[in-house]
Scaffold this active site. Structure first.
Site, short mmCIF file in Angstrom:
data_model
loop_
_atom_site.label_atom_id
_atom_site.label_comp_id
_atom_site.label_asym_id
_atom_site.label_seq_id
_atom_site.Cartn_x
_atom_site.Cartn_y
_atom_site.Cartn_z
N LYS A 88 -83.87 40.52 -39.94
CA LYS A 88 -83.71 39.53 -38.86
C LYS A 88 -82.63 39.99 -37.88
O LYS A 88 -82.85 40.03 -36.67
CB LYS A 88 -83.33 38.16 -39.45
CG LYS A 88 -82.85 37.16 -38.41
CD LYS A 88 -82.55 35.80 -38.99
CE LYS A 88 -81.13 35.61 -39.47
NZ LYS A 88 -80.09 35.57 -38.42
N ASN A 89 -81.48 40.33 -38.41
CA ASN A 89 -80.37 40.62 -37.49
C ASN A 89 -80.55 41.96 -36.77
O ASN A 89 -80.03 42.13 -35.67
CB ASN A 89 -79.04 40.53 -38.23
CG ASN A 89 -78.72 39.08 -38.59
OD1 ASN A 89 -79.32 38.17 -38.03
ND2 ASN A 89 -77.79 38.87 -39.51
N ARG A 124 -78.74 31.23 -31.21
CA ARG A 124 -77.41 31.76 -30.93
C ARG A 124 -77.44 33.25 -30.65
O ARG A 124 -76.70 33.79 -29.82
CB ARG A 124 -76.48 31.48 -32.13
CG ARG A 124 -75.06 31.24 -31.69
CD ARG A 124 -74.05 31.50 -32.76
NE ARG A 124 -73.30 32.68 -32.47
CZ ARG A 124 -72.28 32.74 -31.65
NH1 ARG A 124 -71.84 31.66 -31.06
NH2 ARG A 124 -71.67 33.87 -31.41
N ASP A 174 -72.53 26.87 -34.33
CA ASP A 174 -73.52 26.12 -35.06
C ASP A 174 -72.84 25.53 -36.27
O ASP A 174 -71.62 25.57 -36.39
CB ASP A 174 -74.75 26.96 -35.40
CG ASP A 174 -74.39 28.29 -36.02
OD1 ASP A 174 -73.31 28.38 -36.62
OD2 ASP A 174 -75.18 29.23 -35.91
N ASP A 211 -73.19 36.27 -45.38
CA ASP A 211 -74.47 35.57 -45.45
C ASP A 211 -74.95 35.36 -46.89
O ASP A 211 -75.88 34.60 -47.11
CB ASP A 211 -75.51 36.37 -44.65
CG ASP A 211 -74.96 36.77 -43.29
OD1 ASP A 211 -75.06 35.97 -42.37
OD2 ASP A 211 -74.38 37.86 -43.18
N1 EPU Z 1 -64.76 37.29 -36.93
C1 EPU Z 1 -63.41 37.37 -37.18
N2 EPU Z 1 -62.89 38.60 -37.55
C2 EPU Z 1 -63.69 39.69 -37.63
C3 EPU Z 1 -65.07 39.60 -37.38
C4 EPU Z 1 -65.57 38.36 -37.01
O1 EPU Z 1 -62.68 36.40 -37.10
O2 EPU Z 1 -63.15 40.75 -37.99
C5 EPU Z 1 -65.28 35.98 -36.50
C6 EPU Z 1 -65.81 36.06 -35.09
O3 EPU Z 1 -64.81 35.70 -34.16
C7 EPU Z 1 -66.93 35.12 -35.06
C8 EPU Z 1 -67.40 35.05 -36.52
O4 EPU Z 1 -66.39 35.64 -37.30
O5 EPU Z 1 -66.48 33.85 -34.72
C9 EPU Z 1 -68.72 35.76 -36.67
O6 EPU Z 1 -68.58 37.17 -36.53
P1 EPU Z 1 -69.52 38.08 -35.64
O7 EPU Z 1 -69.20 37.92 -34.19
O8 EPU Z 1 -69.49 39.43 -36.25
O9 EPU Z 1 -70.91 37.39 -35.91
P2 EPU Z 1 -72.15 37.41 -34.98
O10 EPU Z 1 -72.25 38.73 -34.32
O11 EPU Z 1 -72.19 36.19 -34.15
C10 EPU Z 1 -73.81 38.38 -36.83
C11 EPU Z 1 -75.04 37.88 -37.54
C12 EPU Z 1 -74.66 36.72 -38.46
C13 EPU Z 1 -73.66 37.25 -39.47
C14 EPU Z 1 -72.44 37.84 -38.75
C15 EPU Z 1 -71.46 38.50 -39.68
C16 EPU Z 1 -76.75 38.33 -35.90
C17 EPU Z 1 -77.76 37.79 -34.96
N3 EPU Z 1 -76.00 37.44 -36.54
O12 EPU Z 1 -73.33 37.26 -36.06
O13 EPU Z 1 -75.83 36.35 -39.15
O14 EPU Z 1 -73.22 36.19 -40.31
O15 EPU Z 1 -72.88 38.84 -37.79
O16 EPU Z 1 -72.05 39.58 -40.35
O17 EPU Z 1 -76.68 39.54 -36.09
C18 EPU Z 1 -77.26 34.89 -40.33
O18 EPU Z 1 -78.03 35.85 -40.45
O19 EPU Z 1 -77.47 33.78 -40.88
C19 EPU Z 1 -76.07 35.03 -39.49
C20 EPU Z 1 -75.32 34.00 -39.13
#
Ligand code: EPU
Length: 423
Positions: free
Chosen positions: A22-23, A92, A116, A304
């Site tokens: 998915k991601n 998102r 979310d 996750d």
């Molecule tokens: N964050 C930190 N420190 C870090 C890294 C992240 O505080 O070192 C915080 C970020 O600020 C953010 C949150 O943690 O608020 C999420 O991190 P990130 O930005 O890496 O997440 P994302 O890019 O929005 C992707 C996946 C998520 C998965 C996260 C973490 C996609 C579309 N989504 O989200 O997937 O949980 O990375 O690996 O790629 C899911 O599949 O259910 C899902 C939520």
């Protein structure tokens, strides 16, 4: 709206094929905005998030044949557009359109996708990084617009190794002038898959999968073909479902080499897990023992899987702590496991203490998000009696035909589609 009705307890037996990630695909599909000729993608999962992303790409004039499996995307009629607010907030991951749309059209505008139920997810890391490449942002509480005449390669230090921020910078840098070095990049497997995909189209990306990614800008990308990697989060989910429910399950079509530390932790927790290059075999019975985890960035245990791992620990002997440091709302769903008979204490929003083993009992529950939803499906297969899981559509966001695939393994699961009452 959909419901799953599950009768337990059931053991699981047989084989299940893991679908496309998915991601990974939620970054690769927007990456098609950078192409100038048709792109063929294989192993595209039939999940709701993909349907929404395809709808978003159609708004840009992308020609699309197929919805899942093999999908052909034709970028020859692309044009800049403002994506509809209702679609942007439904997904998102629509944030991954930002980098490629900016690189391709020099402009992009969207509502903030918002957080979310699992927690706040600010976009600062995305904005700051793209500004370093020369983009200018205007933003109010509701909407942001971004412009850049020509993105210029430079060294970009990410504020934090955010997965989608890394993907956005990587995609923007592909068409930037000169070389971009992304430091503090996310190392997750989906970033690596995105880079493989872009390189097949003519990009020059090295280092993806490490925390330093180098992108040599090129004038344009062509078309090409790519197979989306298998979803390691789905594979992990099936391992935990099989371990919690018992039975013998082979999880096929998965690249186990880059799985990170999760299989080691599962073995320490007593899961009888065989690891072959392309499959895992979970062989019951297991003598499950409490094993605490702290989620982390790849190759650590991914955030996750914190939710399904919590269910597994309700069946393990002893006391474990699940420490999910990333999302402040991820573990709130554990009150639903408590209503099913689990003995779980929330220490603070990021940590729960699980006292096991406990017998679980079927209950009506609702799925607040994707990973909590799948966790309740696992709990329901372990529990005695009937569990009705409301809002099963959250689970459809990320798991393809879950009910059919679990039924094939022996689960007693039925999907009920609810139609809106006539007014
Ligand atoms: N964050 C930190 N420190 C870090 C890294 C992240 O505080 O070192 C915080 C970020 O600020 C953010 C949150 O943690 O608020 C999420 O991190 P990130 O930005 O890496 O997440 P994302 O890019 O929005 C992707 C996946 C998520 C998965 C996260 C973490 C996609 C579309 N989504 O989200 O997937 O949980 O990375 O690996 O790629 C899911 O599949 O259910 C899902 C939520």
């Amino acid at each position: 709206m959909a419901k799953f009705v599950i009768n337990g307890p059931t053991t699981l037996n047989g084989s299940v094929k893991v679908g496309g990630s998915k991601n990974a695909v939620l970054a690769i599909l927007p990456g098609c905005l950078l192409a100038t000729k048709p792109v063929t993608l294989h192993n595209v999962p039939a999940i709701r998030d993909v349907s929404v992303m395809l709808e978003l790409l159609r708004c840009f004039g992308m020609g699309i044949e197929g919805e899942s499996g093999t999908v052909v995307l034709d970028p020859r009629g692309l044009q800049a557009t403002t994506i509809p607010d209702d679609l942007a907030v439904r997904l998102r991951a629509s944030i991954t359109l930002l980098g490629p749309a900016l690189a391709r059209f020099g402009e992009y505008a969207s509502v903030h996708p918002g957080g979310d139920v699992i927690g706040k997810r600010p976009l600062d890391a995305h904005f700051m990084a793209l500004e370093q490449l020369g983009a200018t942002f205007e933003s109010d509480h509701h909407r942001y617009t971004v412009n850049a005449k020509r993105l210029m390669g430079t060294t970009v230090l990410l504020e934090e190794p955010s997965v989608t921020a890394t993907e956005n910078v990587l995609m923007a840098a592909v068409l930037a002038k000169g070389t971009t070095v992304i430091k503090n990049a996310a190392c997750e497997l989906h970033v690596r898959d995105l880079a493989h995909f872009l390189n097949r189209l003519g990009a020059k990306v090295t280092g993806a999968g490490t925390n330093k990614v180098v992108v040599e800008g090129v004038d344009m990308l062509e078309g090409g073909e790519h197979r989306v990697r298998a979803d390691e989060l789905e594979a992990a989910t099936f391992i935990m479902a099989a371990a919690a429910a018992g039975g013998n399950v082979t999880i096929e079509d998965v690249d186990t080499e880059h799985f990170g530390v999760l299989p080691y932790k599962l073995r320490k927790a007593g899961v009888n897990l065989e690891q072959h290059p392309d499959r895992f075999i979970v062989k019951g019975p297991h003598k499950l023992r409490a094993e605490s985890i702290k989620t982390g960035l790849w190759p650590n245990v991914p955030t996750d899987v914190a939710s399904p791992y919590t269910v597994l620990m309700t069946q393990a002997e002893g006391v474990s702590i699940i420490h999910e440091w990333m999302y402040e709302g991820r573990l709130f769903f554990t009150d639903k496991l408590v209503s099913m008979g689990a003995n779980i204490t929330m220490a603070d929003p990021h940590r729960v203490i699980v006292f096991g083993p406990t017998k679980l009992y079927g209950r009506p529950v609702a799925s607040p998000d994707l990973r909590a939803g799948i966790s309740m499906v696992i709990a329901a297969m372990v529990a005695e009696g009937e569990t009705v899981i409301d809002h099963a559509e959250h689970i459809d966001r990320g798991y393809e035909r879950l009910d059919e695939r679990l039924r094939a393994l022996g689960a007693d699961i039925t999907r009920l589609e609810e139609t809106e009452p006539a007014v």
